[in-house]
Write an enzyme that holds these catalytic residues in place. Sequence first.
Site, PDB file in Angstrom:
ATOM      1  N   THR A  26      -3.751   7.390  -0.950  1.00  7.65           N
ATOM      2  CA  THR A  26      -4.195   6.016  -1.223  1.00  7.65           C
ATOM      3  C   THR A  26      -4.952   5.457  -0.031  1.00  7.65           C
ATOM      4  OG1 THR A  26      -2.341   5.616  -2.738  1.00  7.65           O
ATOM      5  CG2 THR A  26      -3.453   3.687  -1.832  1.00  7.65           C
TER       6      THR A  26
ATOM      7  N   PHE B   2       0.820  -1.215   0.000  1.00  4.33           N
ATOM      8  CA  PHE B   2       0.000   0.000   0.000  1.00  4.33           C
ATOM      9  C   PHE B   2       0.855   1.267   0.000  1.00  4.33           C
ATOM     10  CE2 PHE B   2      -2.703  -3.124   2.182  1.00  4.33           C
ATOM     11  CZ  PHE B   2      -3.951  -2.908   1.613  1.00  4.33           C
ATOM     12  N   ASP B   3       0.534   2.190  -0.889  1.00  7.75           N
ATOM     13  CA  ASP B   3       1.017   3.558  -0.742  1.00  7.75           C
ATOM     14  C   ASP B   3       0.238   4.189   0.414  1.00  7.75           C
ATOM     15  OD1 ASP B   3       2.224   6.131  -1.475  1.00  7.75           O
ATOM     16  OD2 ASP B   3       0.234   6.624  -2.246  1.00  7.75           O
ATOM     17  N   MET B   4       0.694   5.351   0.902  1.00  6.05           N
ATOM     18  CA  MET B   4       0.024   5.975   2.038  1.00  6.05           C
ATOM     19  C   MET B   4      -0.777   7.214   1.635  1.00  6.05           C
ATOM     20  SD  MET B   4       1.568   7.158   5.765  1.00  6.05           S
ATOM     21  CE  MET B   4       2.192   8.767   5.249  1.00  6.05           C
TER      22      MET B   4
END
Length: 210
Positions: A11, A6-8
């Site tokens: 996102t 996961f990007d933060m």
Amino acid sequence: MAAVLFDMDGTLIDSEQLWAISLQQLAGEYGGQLSEDARLRMVGTDMPTSMGIFHADLGQEHRDYAFSAERLVSLTGELFAQGLPWRPGALELLTEVRAAGVPAALVTSTERRLVKIALDTLGPFDVIVCGDEVGNSKPHPEPYLTAARLLGVPIERCVAIEDSSSGVRSAIAAGARVIGVPCEVALPGDLGAHLLPTLSGVDLAYLRGF
């Protein structure tokens, strides 16, 4: 599917507007105002790139980039500490991934000290790769390759979820399958990602089957 990466910002959490607030505050401290075009060009970039865009837009390239970055992180940290809003569907998907025991990594261009604050909202991850802990930031593949290596899984069996062009390019170049969920800036359709408007309704079955 061996893991979800996961990007933060933009996102999982809707933090880009918080960055916008701190950027405008810093610009005001310098006696200027950051243009919206420049701010959007900064989305998804590493700090040196962002500071280059920032100073050029203000016409103040003479300023110390490291000092500006330090001040920006400080301002943004104060905003992060007040709480971070989730992007649509992100909490539900992350909760299901954790409940199923699927390895999850956070792969972000943001510095570790801000990520530590964000984790109060996000909760734990099996692996965290921050922008100040890799030699090459997104769009270079190193952040995603590092996450897969630390998890001990093949990158080709990972699904990465990103909101920015630089993030999508990083994950694609690394060899992951990529879902793009644009937040602040539209994603081109030719990047090689599977594009969705949000993560609403996206579950593990979807990730395994797309």
